[in-house]
Design an enzyme around this catalytic site. Structure first.
Site, PDB file in Angstrom:
ATOM      1  N   ASP A 159      -4.504 -12.808   4.186  1.00 22.50           N
ATOM      2  CA  ASP A 159      -5.839 -12.313   4.555  1.00 22.50           C
ATOM      3  C   ASP A 159      -6.935 -12.820   3.621  1.00 22.50           C
ATOM      4  O   ASP A 159      -8.100 -12.448   3.774  1.00 22.50           O
ATOM      5  CB  ASP A 159      -5.868 -10.782   4.625  1.00 22.50           C
ATOM      6  CG  ASP A 159      -5.262 -10.119   3.407  1.00 22.50           C
ATOM      7  OD1 ASP A 159      -4.837 -10.833   2.478  1.00 22.50           O
ATOM      8  OD2 ASP A 159      -5.207  -8.873   3.388  1.00 22.50           O
TER       9      ASP A 159
ATOM     10  N   ASP B 145      -3.531 -10.792  -2.497  1.00 24.76           N
ATOM     11  CA  ASP B 145      -3.899 -10.241  -1.195  1.00 24.76           C
ATOM     12  C   ASP B 145      -5.357  -9.796  -1.264  1.00 24.76           C
ATOM     13  O   ASP B 145      -5.873  -9.500  -2.349  1.00 24.76           O
ATOM     14  CB  ASP B 145      -2.985  -9.054  -0.861  1.00 24.76           C
ATOM     15  CG  ASP B 145      -3.145  -8.541   0.557  1.00 24.76           C
ATOM     16  OD1 ASP B 145      -2.333  -8.910   1.419  1.00 24.76           O
ATOM     17  OD2 ASP B 145      -4.085  -7.751   0.808  1.00 24.76           O
TER      18      ASP B 145
ATOM     19  N   HIS C  36      -6.532  -7.073  -0.393  1.00 24.11           N
ATOM     20  CA  HIS C  36      -6.630  -5.643  -0.654  1.00 24.11           C
ATOM     21  C   HIS C  36      -5.725  -5.264  -1.817  1.00 24.11           C
ATOM     22  O   HIS C  36      -4.632  -5.809  -1.976  1.00 24.11           O
ATOM     23  CB  HIS C  36      -6.253  -4.848   0.597  1.00 24.11           C
ATOM     24  CG  HIS C  36      -7.092  -5.203   1.795  1.00 24.11           C
ATOM     25  ND1 HIS C  36      -6.677  -6.117   2.741  1.00 24.11           N
ATOM     26  CD2 HIS C  36      -8.331  -4.800   2.158  1.00 24.11           C
ATOM     27  CE1 HIS C  36      -7.615  -6.252   3.654  1.00 24.11           C
ATOM     28  NE2 HIS C  36      -8.636  -5.472   3.331  1.00 24.11           N
TER      29      HIS C  36
ATOM     30  N   HIS D 152       0.821  -1.219   0.000  1.00 18.16           N
ATOM     31  CA  HIS D 152       0.000   0.000   0.000  1.00 18.16           C
ATOM     32  C   HIS D 152       0.854   1.268   0.000  1.00 18.16           C
ATOM     33  O   HIS D 152       0.325   2.361  -0.257  1.00 18.16           O
ATOM     34  CB  HIS D 152      -0.914   0.029   1.223  1.00 18.16           C
ATOM     35  CG  HIS D 152      -1.995  -1.004   1.205  1.00 18.16           C
ATOM     36  ND1 HIS D 152      -2.822  -1.198   0.119  1.00 18.16           N
ATOM     37  CD2 HIS D 152      -2.383  -1.909   2.151  1.00 18.16           C
ATOM     38  CE1 HIS D 152      -3.679  -2.176   0.395  1.00 18.16           C
ATOM     39  NE2 HIS D 152      -3.422  -2.634   1.608  1.00 18.16           N
TER      40      HIS D 152
END
Length: 753
Positions: A653, A566, A568, A529
């Protein structure tokens, strides 16, 4: 104690040089706006003898006792000029101040005071030095000269070099920042020719510490004296905490000077204060007499600082090589004799740093040879030898690694120092869970851990902006800093973030150097990120983007494929390569979800059009959906792009019980996905694939999925047959999102059907 007559004498001295300033100080003095504490002043009784002081406009102004004793009225002169310059700036700002950044205002006022001191001291000179207005430049690390590079204890990159006589440096010395050192002291050194003996610890144009040396030449006993040594002290309203390890770094620089430029010197000595006794003894000094300390053989953290500084890109000169080899031999001998406690810990740190030498081979080869000779007498020898051979820095004659069966692992206990003691989803428990997976009996003996070191800040600039790195570095030493709603740092987060990037770099070295075909960097904080100019979503530095740049710049890899697996979207990685056609970025992620990016239409810009592929997944997607994504999209993209190396941003995740993911991938699903990616790497880039840990916020999920992942990583099936119920061709199921991706991207990739 400072007396009224002392202030009067200082004001008269100022008046003799600068009448306007002297007159202004006289008026303030006569109006009792400059005063000394009275006998019954309670604040005077509370001083505790820590130093001398007076009052300027009701504000207490401390004068270091050592400076006043050594310099007398001159110390008061500079202090008064500084406060007068600040007062004038305050009056100018007060006339137009409405609102704004108070800390910035305080900094501007302090700078005005420093400017006043520098101007005043220059007026006192009969002739001004040349080149004062030049910028504060760092010498080229590869150029000859008395300058050395290293790191502080927090990982901050610093330089040891002669103090440049430029205005930018003088402004930083003005005021009470450095004990013993002030503007007049520096200019006096220029006048009497001793300035070349004043050295500085400098990082990012900031002077962090100073040391003045003196060479005592004698027929049989030439010595270097450390006359003064000081680190920068914090001031009121400073937004940054002074970094740790400056004093040790300066002494390491003095040792390097000794062995590179003055090999005839027998030892270093200094006359130190009683309060610094423990520091000097910990560094290896011996007490010759009261407050006289002599250094012949360094110890403690000074040893590691010397090894770090000696790992120079320039070939060793003078007695540097025999000096360092002698220290290696002495450290191995202490370990062999069974030394305990701090002495043994410092020897282990030193030897480990020598084994990690990047530029010069002799520290590693010397340490390895000694370890091999005494390995039966040193319990830690086997582990240290393993560190040396696994990093690829040195290799024992006749031994070659089996790159077909070796898996490289980067996991370091220091990763737990980030956000230590703070309740946070991105907690040290995540790496503890992965370490439990590594300890599973089914993979025992099938992987090798790599020793790592922090990345250089110059390397971080390959992805991140200098301004952002400076802001991030300033969080070092601060208890808790909030960078955005989700992202925080603690005292050692900057150090750990640099270590994480360095660990990823070592993994790239291991794979490209032939030690292995694949591996995983189980690092934290995560990185996908993090954008070039800001932290986001628990991420500080973009580990996988920096890995790609490292492969390109250091190992000459041309085409790199990044698969972001992932829950996200990897918005930071996308931002780095959005207009780059040398990196194919493919992200599978839940959408809509944090961070809100990663929709179908984000396909890249300019040369990067078509090289950014987003695969938005519905909430609740599981093993079958992800198997289909690899079969229908990722595999064909790899066929078309033909990568030379595959990087995987791996988040745990996607696990069905993860508290943030919202997906339903099982541990078996992780094993299946891992096997498919390894098979893809076997077909496309001779098996070269590296996984970098990203998200995953269920401790149980990280351990369970980590075991299945590691089992496939350490012993992948290469016959192309995974679990039958995961074979995409067995069912006609194709999510609408996959069809949409193919529709958007098939103009760029005809392999998508």
């Amino acid at each position: 104690m400072i007396k009224r007559e002392h202030l009067g004498m200082a004001i008269e001295a100022v008046y003799a040089v600068d009448r306007e300033s002297g007159y202004g100080l006289r008026e303030l003095f006569d109006a009792a706006r400059i005063s000394i504490p009275t006998a019954d002043d309670r604040r005077a009784r509370d001083s505790g003898g820590r130093g001398f002081y007076y009052y300027f406009e009701g504000e207490r102004v401390d004068i270091p006792k050592t400076d006043f004793v050594a310099e007398g009225i001159a110390t008061l002169e500079q202090s008064l000029v500084l406060k007068l310059g600040e007062l004038r700036e305050k009056q100018i700002r007060a006339a137009r101040w409405v609102s704004g950044n108070v800390r910035q205002l305080a900094g501007d006022i302090r700078r005005a005071g420093a400017e006043a001191v520098v101007d005043y001291e220059l007026r006192r000179l009969a002739m001004r030095p040349e080149g004062l207005d030049e910028p504060l430049r760092m010498p080229d690390p590869k150029s000859p000269g008395q300058h050395f590079s290293g790191h502080l204890s927090g990982g901050q990159a610093v330089r040891f070099m002669p103090l440049p006589l430029v205005r930018a440096a003088l402004l930083q010395v003005a005021g009470p920042r450095f004990e013993f050192f002030n503007v007049r002291f520096i200019l006096r050194g220029w006048s009497d020719g001793t300035l070349p003996w004043i050295y500085a610890c400098i990082s990012r144009q900031q002077v962090l510490g100073l040391v003045k040396l003196q060479l005592h030449r004698q027929a049989v006993n030439t010595r270097i004296e450390v006359r003064y040594i000081a680190r920068r002290m914090p001031q009121h309203l400073d937004t940054e905490t002074p970094p740790k390890g400056v004093g040790t770094f300066l002494l390491a620089g003095v040792w390097m000077l000794w062995h590179t430029c003055y090999p005839q010197v027998r030892h270093i000595f200094l006359d130190g204060e009683v309060g610094a006794r423990k520091f000097y003894l910990d560094c290896g000094f011996r007490e010759q007499r009261s407050c006289r300390y002599v250094l012949e053989t360094p110890g403690g953290y000074l040893l590691t600082a010397i090894a770090d500084m000696a790992d120079d890109s320039r070939p060793p000169t003078g007695s540097l090589r025999p000096g360092l080899e002698s220290l290696i031999g002495a450290s191995i001998k202490r370990m062999q004799r069974g030394s305990r406690g701090r002495s043994r810990e410092s020897a282990l740190r030193f030897i480990n740093r020598c084994l990690m030498a990047r530029h010069q081979p002799y520290p590693a080869t010397t340490a390895l040879a000694r370890l091999l000779k005494y390995q039966h007498r040193i319990p830690e020898a086997t582990a240290l030898i393993d560190v040396a051979t696994r990093t690829g820095k040195v290799r024992i004659a006749g031994e070659t690694p089996d790159s077909q069966t070796t898996v490289l692992i980067v996991n370091d206990a220091r990763f737990a120092l980030h956000l230590q003691g703070v309740f946070h989803l991105e907690s040290p428990k995540r790496v503890e869970a992965f370490n439990r997976a590594l300890a599973h009996a089914s993979i025992a003996g099938r992987w090798h851990a790599m020793a790592i070191e922090p990345a250089d800040q110059e390397q971080l600039l390959w992805v991140h902006t200098a301004d952002y790195l400076e802001r991030l570095e300033k969080t070092s030493g601060r208890q808790l800093v909030t960078l955005d709603l989700d992202t925080q740092t603690t005292e050692r987060s900057w150090e750990v973030a640099c270590l994480a990037v360095g660990g990823v770099f070592r993994l790239m070295d291991g794979i490209c150097g032939g030690l292995a075909l694949r591996g995983i960097a189980a690092v934290r904080p995560p990185g996908h990120h993090a954008e070039p100019d800001r932290a986001m979503g628990f991420c500080l530095l973009n580990n996988v983007a920096l890995a790609a740049r490292y492969l390109q710049r250091i190992h000459g890899v041309g085409r790199i494929m990044i698969v972001d697996l992932d829950a996200h979207h990897g918005n930071g990685t996308q931002a780095v390569f959005y207009d780059d056609d040398s990196v194919l970025f493919v992200s599978t992620h839940r959408f809509p979800a944090y961070p809100g990016t990663g929709n179908f239409g984000e396909i890249g810009h300019g040369r990067g059009r078509g090289f950014n592929v987003n695969i938005p997944m519905d909430r609740g997607a599981g093993d079958r959906e992800y198997a289909t994504v690899i079969h229908r999209i990722i595999d064909p993209l790899a066929d078309g792009f033909k990568p030379e190396f595959i990087l995987v941003s791996l988040g745990f995740d996607l696990y069905l019980h993860d508290r943030l993911g919202g997906m339903r991938v099982t541990p078996e699903g992780y094993g299946m996905l891992t096997a498919k990616l390894i098979q893809m790497a076997d077909r496309q880039c001779r098996g070269r694939i590296a996984f970098v840990l990203e998200g995953g916020y269920s401790v149980k999920g990280i351990e369970a999925c980590g075991i299945k992942f590691l089992q496939r990583l350490c012993q992948p099936e290469r016959d192309g047959h995974d679990r039958p119920d995961f074979q995409p061709q067995r069912f006609p199921f194709v999510p609408a999102s996959i069809s949409k991706v193919i529709e958007v991207q098939k103009a760029f990739w005809p392999q998508l059907v």
